[in-house]
Design a protein around this motif. Structure first.
Motif, mmCIF file in Angstrom:
data_model
loop_
_atom_site.group_PDB
_atom_site.id
_atom_site.type_symbol
_atom_site.label_atom_id
_atom_site.label_comp_id
_atom_site.label_asym_id
_atom_site.label_seq_id
_atom_site.Cartn_x
_atom_site.Cartn_y
_atom_site.Cartn_z
ATOM 1 N N HIS A 1 0.820 -1.216 0.000
ATOM 2 C CA HIS A 1 0.000 0.000 0.000
ATOM 3 C C HIS A 1 0.853 1.266 0.000
ATOM 4 C CE1 HIS A 1 -2.546 -2.725 2.816
ATOM 5 N NE2 HIS A 1 -2.973 -2.894 1.579
ATOM 6 N N HIS B 1 0.813 4.586 2.015
ATOM 7 C CA HIS B 1 0.217 5.171 3.220
ATOM 8 C C HIS B 1 0.427 6.683 3.208
ATOM 9 C CE1 HIS B 1 -0.656 1.500 5.837
ATOM 10 N NE2 HIS B 1 -0.287 1.031 4.669
ATOM 11 N N ILE C 1 4.311 0.884 2.071
ATOM 12 C CA ILE C 1 4.357 -0.084 3.178
ATOM 13 C C ILE C 1 4.061 -1.490 2.659
ATOM 14 C CG2 ILE C 1 3.153 -0.854 5.277
ATOM 15 C CD1 ILE C 1 4.498 1.516 6.168
ATOM 16 N N HIS D 1 3.106 -5.341 4.130
ATOM 17 C CA HIS D 1 2.542 -5.954 5.333
ATOM 18 C C HIS D 1 2.890 -7.439 5.445
ATOM 19 C CE1 HIS D 1 -0.115 -2.577 6.567
ATOM 20 N NE2 HIS D 1 -0.050 -2.275 5.286
HETATM 21 CU CU CU Z 1 -0.785 -0.777 4.301
#
Ligand code: CU
Ligand code: ZN
Length: 212
Positions: A103, A105, A182, A184
């Motif tokens: 993603h 962020h 980011i 995860h």
């Molecule tokens: Cu994220």
């Protein structure tokens, strides 16, 4: 490292060639072209004409990914303007085989959050349209701009790939520059709000513009 360096050199060289190719195409009377790279040169020309700051000449962006905690994840993600939006190319290493949420962020920081969350200072998914979390193939306003989906690590730990992101931009109000990329620990399910239930943050890099 050598392979990565060569890949980047090649990418930059290609950009330079494409940019010069565009310059010669500018003389077309009707201005039409089907080439995906046509945009680069006019964008720069417009910026110069409007007297904008040098920042407007950014043609690429890059995030150097560092591990969060002891994930061992590292590498580079590049962002280049394309006919369909932004071409995202990732060259990462250090994870076990699997699927990992990926993603943009909202904040350009990889520090821990005030509550101690690892990578928490990056905030939530970049969401300039105030929409819900979703899959990356959904149109704007049906997902966060930062919802880039998942990336897949091979059995040897490498994560390599490239895709086009249709909503993101490298300038204007939807620019991803100055925000954080980011990765995860878990797969993004595209459904759980507002995070996709992708789990802890295991890698992070601030997205930085690269001037022409
Ligand atoms: Cu994220
Ligand atoms: Zn999201």
């Amino acid at each position: 490292m050598l392979i990565r360096a060569c890949l980047f050199s090649t990418a930059l060289f290609s950009l330079a060639v494409l940019a010069s190719g565009c310059a010669s195409n500018d003389e077309r009377a009707d201005g039409s072209s089907e080439e995906a790279t046509e945009e680069i040169s006019p964008r720069i020309a417009d910026a110069l004409q409007d007297g904008e700051e040098p920042r407007a000449l950014v043609t690429q962006a890059r995030a150097t990914i560092e591990p969060l905690g002891n994930s061992g994840l590292s590498g580079t993600v590049t962002f280049a303007p394309s006919d369909l939006g932004v071409q995202v190319t990732y060259m990462l290493d250090g994870l076990t085989e699997g699927v990992y949420g990926f993603h943009v962020h909202e904040n350009g920081s990889c520090a821990n959050g005030e509550d101690g969350t690892v990578g928490g200072a990056a905030g939530g998914h970049f969401n300039p349209d105030s929409t819900e979390h979703g899959a990356p193939n959904l149109p704007a306003r049906q997902r966060h701009l930062g919802d880039l989906g998942n990336i897949h690590a091979l059995s040897d730990g490498r994560i390599l790939g490239s895709f086009n992101e249709s909503i993101a931009s490298l300038d204007g109000p939807k620019s991803i520059i100055g925000r954080a990329l980011i990765i995860h620990a878990n797969e993004d399910d595209f459904t759980t709000q507002p995070t996709g239930n992708a789990g802890p943050r295991i890698g992070c890099g601030v997205i930085t513009g690269v001037e022409a």
